[in-house]
Design a protein around this motif. Sequence first.
Motif: not given
Length: 421
Positions: A97, A102, A181
């Motif tokens: 992150d 992600a 992310s």
Amino acid sequence: MAESAGTNWAGNYAYRASGIVHPASVEEIQSVVRRAANGGTRVRALGTRHCFNDIADTTGELIAMTALPPRFELDENARAVTVSGGTRYGDFAEQLDARGFALANLASLPHISVAGAIATATHGSGDRNQNLAAAVSGIEFVDGTGELRTLRRGDDGFEGAVVGIGALGLVTAVTLDVVPSFEVAQTVYTELDWPTVLENFDAITSASYSVSMFTGWVGGVQQVWLKRAVTEDSDESPETFFGAARATEKRHPLPGVDATACTDQFGVPGAWYDRLPHFKLAFTPSNGEEIQSEYLVPRERAVEAIQALLPLTERMVPVLQVTELRTIAADDLWLSTAYERDALGIHFTWKRDQAGVEAVLPAIEAALFPLGARPHWGKLFLDVDRVIPSLYPHFDDFKALAAQYDPKRVFRNAYLDRLLG
Ligand SMILES: Cc1cc2nc3c(=O)[nH]c(=O)nc-3n(C[C@H](O)[C@H](O)[C@H](O)COP(=O)(O)OP(=O)(O)OC[C@H]3O[C@@H](n4cnc5c(N)ncnc54)[C@H](O)[C@@H]3O)c2cc1C
């Protein structure tokens, strides 16, 4: 004297392995495997011990894959991260992150090893989210002859090797797809009756990025957890959801259990890794004193499957802690429980009463197997004969792949012998 292999995380299974070794390098793993192959003994990878059956056991030595040094190699251009197989999702999620990336989804807990999770087709929830193994674009593994192998998406056998139930080799590294992310906001709603759930099933499961329904089977669904990607258009947590009220206190999925271990709720946005799992890394997930089972039914038979289980409520309740209903998108991995079909996962967190659970499973399996249910490879199920050939079109191809990479049957154990013959 060899170190005892101990028990699984839940304590409902004591490994019968002759011992456990903790190799700190790929070369050490290769030499343990070669020794076993030459000596006619067996070995087996052990991840974070979160399975509920004998899938991880062996008559020889267990190889603790968590002892390998961690790896974290992010290729931003390829949108891929490579980690060592024994790494837990929670161990690298924050680092990923921090670099702006992600994973698209996570399971209910970040405590499980990556290779152990993909070996059993572990999944989270979401109509458009595939199981965690579908994010794999490459694996590196030590095969049954001690050779280090690499298979990438597109290679022959790749679709068979990823959900490998430990049959092909010891996975030393895994490459995973990553996405930019994102933040997630989690809101819990309470009390939806069965007619509302069954009449609005598709609308409920598609209402958020990830949706989980928790039920004790009596009356309806007691909690609905909506995990909204904050990039989605709607930025609200409405006061009611199909008539269910927004929870005013933080909730644990298990009735009456303190919710401190749970990820934050009340619609407060947070990092994907701190909302997609139900449980925080620093705490014990779920209850601990439990056994789990899960059956993945074809998505289009979801309502029928729930209706088939409702008459069993009185038999399930005495041994049940909670059931969780989640949806999973189809993928193309041969032994994936969502192979070529969208699925509904009907999960049971049972009390740790092995005999009581085993007494009720035949009725559940009799209700769900005719609908094409596939049992979760890592949870407790009974009727092995019903699991296989007809449910997995590539089952024979998988057997051939296992024989190719493990010609001396070094990774065979009682579980694989039952399944693969
Ligand atoms: C509290 C709790 C919550 C859970 N939540 C979910 C959930 O949300 N969704 C879901 O789908 N499942 C869930 N599970 C089940 C869990 O994700 C699976 O059982 C998973 O396989 C556990 O991974 P592990 O590393 O602990 O595997 P282990 O139990 O250690 O091993 C599982 C299998 O993988 C093999 N294996 C492990 N590491 C390797 C390796 N490096 N190379 C090759 N093979 C390997 C083992 O030989 C064995 O066959 C949960 C389990 C628990 C206890």
